[in-house]
Design a protein around this motif. Structure first.
Motif, PDB file in Angstrom:
ATOM      1  N   GLU A   1       9.720  16.225   0.876  1.00 28.65           N
ATOM      2  CA  GLU A   1       9.049  17.079  -0.115  1.00 28.65           C
ATOM      3  C   GLU A   1       8.374  16.241  -1.198  1.00 28.65           C
ATOM      4  OE1 GLU A   1       7.595  20.518  -0.908  1.00 28.65           O
ATOM      5  OE2 GLU A   1       9.079  20.289   0.692  1.00 28.65           O
ATOM      6  N   ALA A   2       9.049  15.125  -1.575  1.00 36.73           N
ATOM      7  CA  ALA A   2       8.560  14.310  -2.690  1.00 36.73           C
ATOM      8  C   ALA A   2       7.239  13.616  -2.367  1.00 36.73           C
ATOM      9  CB  ALA A   2       9.609  13.267  -3.057  1.00 36.73           C
ATOM     10  N   LEU A   3       6.926  13.465  -1.088  1.00 34.48           N
ATOM     11  CA  LEU A   3       5.747  12.664  -0.726  1.00 34.48           C
ATOM     12  C   LEU A   3       4.562  13.537  -0.310  1.00 34.48           C
ATOM     13  CD1 LEU A   3       7.432   9.775   1.289  1.00 34.48           C
ATOM     14  CD2 LEU A   3       6.914   9.876  -1.128  1.00 34.48           C
ATOM     15  N   ARG A   4       4.604  14.829  -0.645  1.00 37.32           N
ATOM     16  CA  ARG A   4       3.521  15.722  -0.230  1.00 37.32           C
ATOM     17  C   ARG A   4       2.173  15.312  -0.817  1.00 37.32           C
ATOM     18  NH1 ARG A   4       4.994  18.339   3.760  1.00 37.32           N
ATOM     19  NH2 ARG A   4       6.789  19.733   3.681  1.00 37.32           N
ATOM     20  N   GLN A   5       2.232  14.778  -2.050  1.00 37.60           N
ATOM     21  CA  GLN A   5       0.982  14.513  -2.766  1.00 37.60           C
ATOM     22  C   GLN A   5       0.403  13.145  -2.437  1.00 37.60           C
ATOM     23  OE1 GLN A   5      -0.358  16.983  -4.382  1.00 37.60           O
ATOM     24  NE2 GLN A   5       1.445  18.176  -3.850  1.00 37.60           N
ATOM     25  N   VAL A   6       1.072  12.393  -1.551  1.00 32.82           N
ATOM     26  CA  VAL A   6       0.651  11.016  -1.302  1.00 32.82           C
ATOM     27  C   VAL A   6      -0.738  10.971  -0.674  1.00 32.82           C
ATOM     28  CG1 VAL A   6       1.143   8.994   0.079  1.00 32.82           C
ATOM     29  CG2 VAL A   6       2.973  10.141  -1.122  1.00 32.82           C
ATOM     30  N   ARG A   7      -1.566  10.069  -1.199  1.00 26.59           N
ATOM     31  CA  ARG A   7      -2.912   9.900  -0.653  1.00 26.59           C
ATOM     32  C   ARG A   7      -3.066   8.460  -0.159  1.00 26.59           C
ATOM     33  NH1 ARG A   7      -2.849  13.870   0.244  1.00 26.59           N
ATOM     34  NH2 ARG A   7      -3.548  15.793  -0.689  1.00 26.59           N
ATOM     35  N   GLU A   8      -4.084   8.240   0.646  1.00 29.19           N
ATOM     36  CA  GLU A   8      -4.397   6.874   1.090  1.00 29.19           C
ATOM     37  C   GLU A   8      -4.736   5.996  -0.115  1.00 29.19           C
ATOM     38  OE1 GLU A   8      -4.244   4.106   2.925  1.00 29.19           O
ATOM     39  OE2 GLU A   8      -4.790   5.289   4.664  1.00 29.19           O
TER      40      GLU A   8
ATOM     41  N   LEU B   1       2.130   9.494   8.474  1.00 27.98           N
ATOM     42  CA  LEU B   1       1.064   9.416   9.488  1.00 27.98           C
ATOM     43  C   LEU B   1      -0.203  10.141   9.045  1.00 27.98           C
ATOM     44  CD1 LEU B   1       0.497   8.842  12.601  1.00 27.98           C
ATOM     45  CD2 LEU B   1       1.241  11.167  12.941  1.00 27.98           C
ATOM     46  N   GLU B   2      -0.039  11.391   8.599  1.00 30.80           N
ATOM     47  CA  GLU B   2      -1.199  12.188   8.214  1.00 30.80           C
ATOM     48  C   GLU B   2      -1.755  11.738   6.873  1.00 30.80           C
ATOM     49  OE1 GLU B   2      -2.470  14.938   9.953  1.00 30.80           O
ATOM     50  OE2 GLU B   2      -1.202  14.202  11.583  1.00 30.80           O
ATOM     51  N   GLN B   3      -0.822  11.339   6.003  1.00 36.11           N
ATOM     52  CA  GLN B   3      -1.208  11.067   4.623  1.00 36.11           C
ATOM     53  C   GLN B   3      -1.987   9.762   4.513  1.00 36.11           C
ATOM     54  OE1 GLN B   3       0.853  13.447   4.688  1.00 36.11           O
ATOM     55  NE2 GLN B   3       0.422  14.510   2.764  1.00 36.11           N
ATOM     56  N   MET B   4      -1.531   8.742   5.241  1.00 32.97           N
ATOM     57  CA  MET B   4      -2.135   7.421   5.081  1.00 32.97           C
ATOM     58  C   MET B   4      -2.568   6.877   6.441  1.00 32.97           C
ATOM     59  SD  MET B   4       0.692   5.881   2.467  1.00 32.97           S
ATOM     60  CE  MET B   4      -0.388   4.618   1.825  1.00 32.97           C
ATOM     61  N   PRO B   5      -3.615   7.425   7.014  1.00 31.56           N
ATOM     62  CA  PRO B   5      -3.978   7.033   8.387  1.00 31.56           C
ATOM     63  C   PRO B   5      -4.356   5.559   8.513  1.00 31.56           C
ATOM     64  CG  PRO B   5      -5.677   8.389   7.401  1.00 31.56           C
ATOM     65  CD  PRO B   5      -4.522   8.430   6.464  1.00 31.56           C
ATOM     66  N   LEU B   6      -5.039   5.050   7.482  1.00 34.14           N
ATOM     67  CA  LEU B   6      -5.524   3.678   7.588  1.00 34.14           C
ATOM     68  C   LEU B   6      -4.378   2.679   7.488  1.00 34.14           C
ATOM     69  CD1 LEU B   6      -8.751   2.793   7.321  1.00 34.14           C
ATOM     70  CD2 LEU B   6      -7.631   1.365   5.641  1.00 34.14           C
ATOM     71  N   THR B   7      -3.495   2.904   6.520  1.00 29.06           N
ATOM     72  CA  THR B   7      -2.341   2.028   6.392  1.00 29.06           C
ATOM     73  C   THR B   7      -1.509   2.084   7.656  1.00 29.06           C
ATOM     74  OG1 THR B   7      -2.325   2.569   4.066  1.00 29.06           O
ATOM     75  CG2 THR B   7      -0.380   1.503   4.920  1.00 29.06           C
ATOM     76  N   ARG B   8      -1.397   3.280   8.190  1.00 31.77           N
ATOM     77  CA  ARG B   8      -0.606   3.434   9.409  1.00 31.77           C
ATOM     78  C   ARG B   8      -1.226   2.632  10.550  1.00 31.77           C
ATOM     79  NH1 ARG B   8      -1.379   6.736  14.428  1.00 31.77           N
ATOM     80  NH2 ARG B   8       0.696   6.656  15.328  1.00 31.77           N
TER      81      ARG B   8
ATOM     82  N   SER C   1       0.827  -1.200   0.000  1.00 33.70           N
ATOM     83  CA  SER C   1       0.000   0.000   0.000  1.00 33.70           C
ATOM     84  C   SER C   1       0.861   1.251   0.000  1.00 33.70           C
ATOM     85  CB  SER C   1      -0.906  -0.045   1.227  1.00 33.70           C
ATOM     86  OG  SER C   1      -1.585   1.143   1.390  1.00 33.70           O
ATOM     87  N   ILE C   2       1.941   1.231   0.808  1.00 36.64           N
ATOM     88  CA  ILE C   2       2.850   2.378   0.843  1.00 36.64           C
ATOM     89  C   ILE C   2       3.545   2.529  -0.502  1.00 36.64           C
ATOM     90  CG2 ILE C   2       4.948   3.296   1.893  1.00 36.64           C
ATOM     91  CD1 ILE C   2       4.093   1.954   4.481  1.00 36.64           C
ATOM     92  N   GLU C   3       3.977   1.364  -1.066  1.00 39.79           N
ATOM     93  CA  GLU C   3       4.688   1.416  -2.340  1.00 39.79           C
ATOM     94  C   GLU C   3       3.772   1.937  -3.440  1.00 39.79           C
ATOM     95  OE1 GLU C   3       6.314  -2.325  -3.390  1.00 39.79           O
ATOM     96  OE2 GLU C   3       7.467  -1.518  -5.061  1.00 39.79           O
ATOM     97  N   TYR C   4       2.503   1.549  -3.367  1.00 37.38           N
ATOM     98  CA  TYR C   4       1.532   1.979  -4.377  1.00 37.38           C
ATOM     99  C   TYR C   4       1.349   3.491  -4.328  1.00 37.38           C
ATOM    100  CZ  TYR C   4      -2.901   2.027  -6.938  1.00 37.38           C
ATOM    101  OH  TYR C   4      -3.894   2.268  -7.844  1.00 37.38           O
ATOM    102  N   SER C   5       1.267   4.047  -3.093  1.00 36.63           N
ATOM    103  CA  SER C   5       0.989   5.471  -2.974  1.00 36.63           C
ATOM    104  C   SER C   5       2.257   6.301  -3.028  1.00 36.63           C
ATOM    105  CB  SER C   5       0.270   5.755  -1.651  1.00 36.63           C
ATOM    106  OG  SER C   5      -0.928   5.043  -1.613  1.00 36.63           O
ATOM    107  N   ALA C   6       3.292   5.876  -2.288  1.00 41.25           N
ATOM    108  CA  ALA C   6       4.482   6.709  -2.168  1.00 41.25           C
ATOM    109  C   ALA C   6       5.553   6.342  -3.188  1.00 41.25           C
ATOM    110  CB  ALA C   6       5.057   6.587  -0.764  1.00 41.25           C
ATOM    111  N   GLY C   7       5.429   5.142  -3.785  1.00 43.39           N
ATOM    112  CA  GLY C   7       6.357   4.771  -4.843  1.00 43.39           C
ATOM    113  C   GLY C   7       7.729   4.352  -4.368  1.00 43.39           C
ATOM    114  N   THR C   8       7.860   4.058  -3.090  1.00 45.32           N
ATOM    115  CA  THR C   8       9.166   3.606  -2.611  1.00 45.32           C
ATOM    116  C   THR C   8       8.967   2.567  -1.532  1.00 45.32           C
ATOM    117  OG1 THR C   8      11.232   4.227  -1.571  1.00 45.32           O
ATOM    118  CG2 THR C   8       9.287   5.459  -0.917  1.00 45.32           C
TER     119      THR C   8
END
Lengths: 506, 160
Positions: free
Chosen positions: A446-453, A373-380, A356-363
């Motif tokens: 900075e690169a992960l600002r746009q990350v969504r759940e 934490l803020e970006q992906m509350p459910l995965t967290r 899930s993290i790799e899908y959204s954040a790409g790493t």
């Protein structure tokens, strides 16, 4: 309705869909998703329907020892539910996650072949049939590891292919030796020949092959090098399947079934299992702590946690064969099997979280993450639950199984084993605190600002597994335990008396 | 000109039919004589592979496209599985030989031994298609050298 009628469907349904999907869903990607999920859901429903029933199924109406029989007992029941549950959540997760890859129908086809192979391994009561299903599942998994097609994935897959093929070939040799020594391929017939005719020294040779080769499939420590490459390289749902159920069905299940029910446990085998278990636990966890690749870290933890399972089961076998207390042996095996069930849930959840993290954040490098934490509350949230489970923090499921193994080690008179178990558990906690700290806390790059759940359908899979992680401790409640866990333990405790159950004619 | 010399091509033109027919013979007498689904599949695939070797890949793919081979591959398994499931439906036994009472096993009789000839045909289709596909996959990929000398894997045509 007679539930034994449903047994062959567990293999037939995934197999049917595995070859139906490439025929109809080549162009329409949604159809592949729907059919894939339908197949695993169907298999899950059947596994739950036949839960608790016992039966012997004679394939094609030919009776053993010449015909092949499928045996459903407590241990296979439990394994079937685990396999099909994890594969259902994995396909649910795949339907969105696999959008990144091409040729989805090929993915589902291979996935379902793997499920069919694992269901077959768990059901079969025939040594050669075991080998065939083992190969079906293994070959499908080689292709799935390489599914991305990049350099790293192909290399990992090749390494896995070579090592696991050596394993498979030697298993075939082991089966041939067993056949030569006893004259049967049917597990129950072999067991009754051994119990009546005494041990042939050739059998010892066969057992060495079995321990080594099922050890390769289960990635126990001297035989583990393929796993840390193969599991991270596969797509996340496949990593969840490989770590969650494949190494258990092909490795732990087959090994314990052969050692306990076919060949018969001795103190020597018990010691070997304990030694391998302790080695896997310690080496796996210390290799894991230093990793910065999220999935690679999880893969090393799989090795370590498999050590717990084998330690519990081996301890039980040792107590049983050295004439110790039956209740202590039962507790140790219960701990092993319960940890097997728990591990498949929380490790699949962890791998799906990493996906899930790799899908959204790409790493998947922990150093490149942070502040999610803020970006992906459910995965967290789900990742935290799974991490606490694997580290053995109450009230999550990992705590209870580890506790049972520790109590069993004390009861059996091995306090040092209990001490090692606690130490490894502590190191596990450290390494997962590291994961949580680097992935979810700290400053957001900075690169992960746009990350969504991640999309909802992926989240559903995560939530199902997280609920199970929290609730599986309840399986130990008296009344529930007698229905679900104790039959599985009893199936192993009966030893080579298995012959009387699986082959009433003798 | 693609393929091998004219001698090979002429001989292939004559021989391919016999190889194919021999495959068919093995399949339909699979339950009476040595042979059966797997051996037959390999023989039939060999006739196509011979075509490919003698005339080049494009010629063979015109006769049996990789798409069609994929379909045959899956259908063969499905047919085999359907026969097994029909056994479950009719007699209550997975892989049960539900046609055995209609066509009991008699030596040297073509229509005998129930579902076994059908299963043989299914396996034959599956194996023939798979072996042919393996050969295609082996021939489609090739390694070429870039200008700077690095090796690169290239696919000759889109497989789909």
């Amino acid at each position: 309705m007679n539930t034994t009628m449903l047994i062959p469907l567990l293999v037939a349904i995934p197999l049917l869909f595995a070859f139906f999907i490439p025929l109809v869903a080549r162009k329409i990607r949604v159809l592949a998703d729907i059919l894939g999920n339908l197949a695993t859901l169907g298999a899950l429903i059947i596994a739950i329907l036949i839960f608790g029933s016992r039966g012997i199924y004679e394939l094609g109406g030919w009776s053993p020892p010449i015909g092949i029989n499928w045996v459903l007992d407590g241990f296979s029941n439990l394994m079937l539910v685990i396999i099909n549950l994890i594969s259902f959540t994995a396909t649910l997760f795949s339907s969105k996650y696999m959008e990144q890859y091409t040729a989805k129908y090929k993915y589902y086809s291979l996935f379902l072949l793997m499920v069919a192979g694992m269901n077959g391994v768990v059901l079969t009561g025939d040594m050669f049939n075991l080998f065939v299903f083992l190969e079906i599942a293994s070959v499908a998994s080689y292709a799935l590891v390489a599914f991305g097609g990049n350099h790293e994935e192909l290399e990992a897959s090749f390494k896995y292919l070579i090592l696991a093929s050596i394993g498979s070939t030697l298993i075939l040799f082991g089966i041939a030796f067993t056949y030569g020594a006893t004259g049967y391929l049917n597990m129950a017939s072999i067991a009754s020949t051994i119990s009546s005719g005494g041990r042939n020294p050739i059998l010892l040779f066969a057992v060495v092959f079995f321990i080594v080769c099922f050890g390769i499939k289960a990635a126990l420590v001297p035989f583990h090098p393929w796993l840390p490459d193969a599991h991270p390289s596969a797509p996340a749902p496949i990593s969840a399947m490989l770590s969650g159920v494949l190494i258990k069905a092909l490795g732990i299940y087959a090994l314990t079934r052969v050692l306990f029910n076919v060949i018969g446990m001795t103190t020597v085998f018990g010691w070997v299992l304990i030694a391998v278990g302790v080695l896997s636990m310690v080496v796996g966890v210390f290799l894991a702590v230093g990793q910065w690749d999220f999935k690679r870290l999880l893969a090393y933890h799989s090795i370590s946690q498999m050590g717990y399972v084998i330690l519990g089961i081996g301890l039980g076998g040792y107590i049983l064969s050295s004439g110790g207390e039956q209740s202590a042996a039962m507790l140790a095996i219960l701990g092993g099997i319960f940890h097997l069930a728990n591990h498949s849930v929380f490790k699949s959840l962890l791998f799906l979280c990493s996906g899930s993290i790799e899908y959204s954040a790409g790493t998947r490098q922990l150093k490149e993450m942070g502040g999610l934490l803020e970006q992906m509350p459910l995965t967290r949230a789900t990742c935290t639950i799974a991490s606490l489970s694997i580290a053995g923090v109450p009230p999550f499921n990992g705590f209870w199984s580890k506790l049972i193994i520790i109590i069993a080690a004390f009861q059996a008179g091995f306090p040092w084993l209990a001490a090692i178990t606690i130490l490894v558990s502590f190191v596990t906690l450290i390494s997962f605190l590291k994961v949580l700290r680097y992935a979810f806390l700290g400053k957001l790059p900075e690169a992960l600002r746009q990350v969504r759940e991640s999309p909802a359908i992926m989240a559903i899979a995560l939530v199902i597994l997280a609920i199970l992680c929290t609730g599986m401790g309840l399986l130990l409640v008296p009344g529930v335990r007698e229905v679900i866990l104790d039959p599985a333990v009893a199936a192993l405790l009966q030893g080579i008396e298995y012959a009387q159950v699986a082959l009433p004619v003798f | 000109m693609k393929g091998m010399t004219v001698i090979v091509k002429t001989v292939t033109r004559w021989v391919k039919v016999f190889i194919f027919l021999y495959g068919i013979y093995i399949i339909i007498t699979g339950h009476l004589a040595p042979g059966g689904g797997f051996a037959d599949g390999v023989i039939i695939a060999c006739s196509y592979i011979l075509l490919m070797l003698a005339y080049g890949r494009e010629f063979a793919l015109k006769r049996l496209s990789s798409r069609a081979a994929h379909h045959l591959d899956s259908s063969g398994v499905l047919l085999f599985l359907v026969v097994a499931l029909l056994g479950l439906g009719y007699g209550g036994i997975f892989f049960g030989n539900f046609l055995q009472t209609r066509f009991p096993g008699v030596a040297f009789k073509l229509l005998s031994s129930g579902t076994i000839p059908i299963s043989n045909i299914a396996i034959g289709i599956k194996v023939a298609a798979s072996v042919f596909l393996v050969f295609i996959i082996l021939s489609v990929l090739r390694i070429v050298l870039d200008e700077d000398g690095t090796q690169k894997m290239v696919q000759d045509e889109e497989e789909e």
